[in-house]
Every structure is written in structure tokens, then in C-alpha cells.
Design a protein around this motif. Sequence first.
Motif, PDB file in Angstrom:
ATOM      1  N   GLY A 115      -1.339   1.687   4.219  1.00 30.33           N
ATOM      2  CA  GLY A 115      -2.739   1.598   3.817  1.00 30.33           C
ATOM      3  C   GLY A 115      -3.291   2.898   3.285  1.00 30.33           C
ATOM      4  O   GLY A 115      -4.471   3.224   3.510  1.00 30.33           O
ATOM      5  N   VAL A 116      -2.447   3.653   2.559  1.00 34.28           N
ATOM      6  CA  VAL A 116      -2.884   4.939   2.004  1.00 34.28           C
ATOM      7  C   VAL A 116      -2.562   4.965   0.509  1.00 34.28           C
ATOM      8  O   VAL A 116      -1.689   4.227   0.037  1.00 34.28           O
ATOM      9  CB  VAL A 116      -2.190   6.122   2.702  1.00 34.28           C
ATOM     10  N   GLY A 129      10.485   0.691  -1.865  1.00 32.76           N
ATOM     11  CA  GLY A 129       9.897   1.602  -2.829  1.00 32.76           C
ATOM     12  C   GLY A 129       8.743   2.378  -2.215  1.00 32.76           C
ATOM     13  O   GLY A 129       8.175   1.975  -1.191  1.00 32.76           O
ATOM     14  N   VAL A 130       8.394   3.472  -2.852  1.00 34.00           N
ATOM     15  CA  VAL A 130       7.279   4.283  -2.361  1.00 34.00           C
ATOM     16  C   VAL A 130       5.995   3.468  -2.329  1.00 34.00           C
ATOM     17  O   VAL A 130       5.197   3.567  -1.391  1.00 34.00           O
ATOM     18  CB  VAL A 130       7.103   5.545  -3.226  1.00 34.00           C
ATOM     19  N   GLN A 131       5.798   2.632  -3.355  1.00 32.20           N
ATOM     20  CA  GLN A 131       4.581   1.822  -3.412  1.00 32.20           C
ATOM     21  C   GLN A 131       4.491   0.884  -2.209  1.00 32.20           C
ATOM     22  O   GLN A 131       3.426   0.717  -1.614  1.00 32.20           O
ATOM     23  CB  GLN A 131       4.547   1.011  -4.712  1.00 32.20           C
ATOM     24  N   GLU A 132       5.609   0.292  -1.839  1.00 33.81           N
ATOM     25  CA  GLU A 132       5.616  -0.615  -0.691  1.00 33.81           C
ATOM     26  C   GLU A 132       5.347   0.153   0.607  1.00 33.81           C
ATOM     27  O   GLU A 132       4.663  -0.347   1.505  1.00 33.81           O
ATOM     28  CB  GLU A 132       6.959  -1.334  -0.600  1.00 33.81           C
ATOM     29  N   ILE A 133       5.856   1.367   0.692  1.00 30.17           N
ATOM     30  CA  ILE A 133       5.642   2.188   1.885  1.00 30.17           C
ATOM     31  C   ILE A 133       4.168   2.539   2.049  1.00 30.17           C
ATOM     32  O   ILE A 133       3.603   2.400   3.141  1.00 30.17           O
ATOM     33  CB  ILE A 133       6.507   3.473   1.815  1.00 30.17           C
ATOM     34  N   VAL A 134       3.532   2.980   0.970  1.00 32.84           N
ATOM     35  CA  VAL A 134       2.115   3.373   1.088  1.00 32.84           C
ATOM     36  C   VAL A 134       1.222   2.151   1.305  1.00 32.84           C
ATOM     37  O   VAL A 134       0.191   2.243   1.976  1.00 32.84           O
ATOM     38  CB  VAL A 134       1.650   4.189  -0.138  1.00 32.84           C
ATOM     39  N   GLN A 135       1.614   1.007   0.749  1.00 34.78           N
ATOM     40  CA  GLN A 135       0.846  -0.214   1.002  1.00 34.78           C
ATOM     41  C   GLN A 135       0.904  -0.591   2.473  1.00 34.78           C
ATOM     42  O   GLN A 135      -0.104  -0.993   3.075  1.00 34.78           O
ATOM     43  CB  GLN A 135       1.377  -1.356   0.138  1.00 34.78           C
TER      44      GLN A 135
END
Length: 201
Positions: free
Chosen positions: A43-44, A34-40
Motif C-alpha cells: 500500500g505504498v 514484480g516491484v509494482q505488485e510488492i508496493v501494491q
Amino acid sequence: MVAAMKTNQRLDKRDLILAKGAEVMTRRGYHGAGVQEIVQAAGVPKGSFYHYFASKEDFAVQALQQVYEPRLQRYAQALANAALSPRQRIVAYYAELVEHFARQEKLEYHCFIGSLSFEMAELSPTLGAQVDAILQRSADILQQCLEQAQAAGELAADEDCANLASFVANAWQGALTRLKVSNSTRALDDFMLRLQRLLRA
């Protein structure tokens, strides 16, 4: 000067999201990442993702380019090594890859392009076209080296180098798939044996 620094920071952040996101998508697949996992992982904040990418599909297309452009360059350099004959370049390149997997204590192979191929080629024509273009560039690089081998007398004069390049490239992808499902390098060893026989003059 300040404007240039800001531009570099924007590029660095985009590259960071692409690098970390590609790792996540390689491990979990397109649908599992998911997008949330990618940004986590990067670190952004989530807003940064949509600042650089219109969608997850757009991200995957750009990530494919970022991941495979340097790999294709290394492949081209290896198959242009003037210190070896064309045949030796090809055999040495794949032998090194096989040795890499054989040295691993736990056999693992996570293929970004393979995962996207299986999951998204039919669902996303854009991603499918990007995957196909990368695989075709790889086959084209191999074809050029095979043509050099043919000119040097290392292959039969009537060999269809385009067809042989396609066959070798597809066989390698298939061997990697067997590696992933069987937890054994036997398919890679079989590939190497057949490759050496195919390239006999």
C-alpha cells in the motif's frame, strides 16, 4: 522528538514493504513478483520501494534477513530449553513442526528461502550467499545442541556433530520439498522416524 518519530515512520514503512513483499515473493517466486505488485501489497507508492532498496535483488537480500532472523532466534531458544535434555529439545522442535503441517486442512508449504534457492542461487551470487549463510546458521545452532547431547551421553562419543547437523538440516529441507509436491506428510513422518533413530544414544 520529531526527528525520532520520523525515523520510526521510515523504519515502519521499510518493514512493511519487506513483510508484504516477502509474502508476495514467497507465493509467486522471485521472477513472478514484480516491484509494482510488492508496493501494491504494501500500500505504498513505487517511489518508496526505491527509496529503501537499490533493486529487487537488494530487497530480496534484506527480506531474507528480516524473515529468518526471528526464526533463527526461536530455533536457538527452543534448542536451548533447559527443561528438556538436548536430544528431547531437537525431537520436540521438529515434532511440533510436523504436527503443525498435519493439522492443516489443506497441506500448503511456501518457502521463501527455498524459492529463492531454486530460482536465484546461480543467477545472483549475492542472494546465493545470503541463503547459504542463513542455512549454515541454522545448522550451526543444531550442531551446538548435538554437541550438548554428546556431552550428556545421548550421542556416541565419536559422532561427528557438524556432519550430523548438516545431514539433518538438509534432510528437513528435502522433506519440506516433498511435502510441497506430494501434498502428503509422509516425508515428514519418515524424517521424524529417522531423526529419532539417529539421536538414539
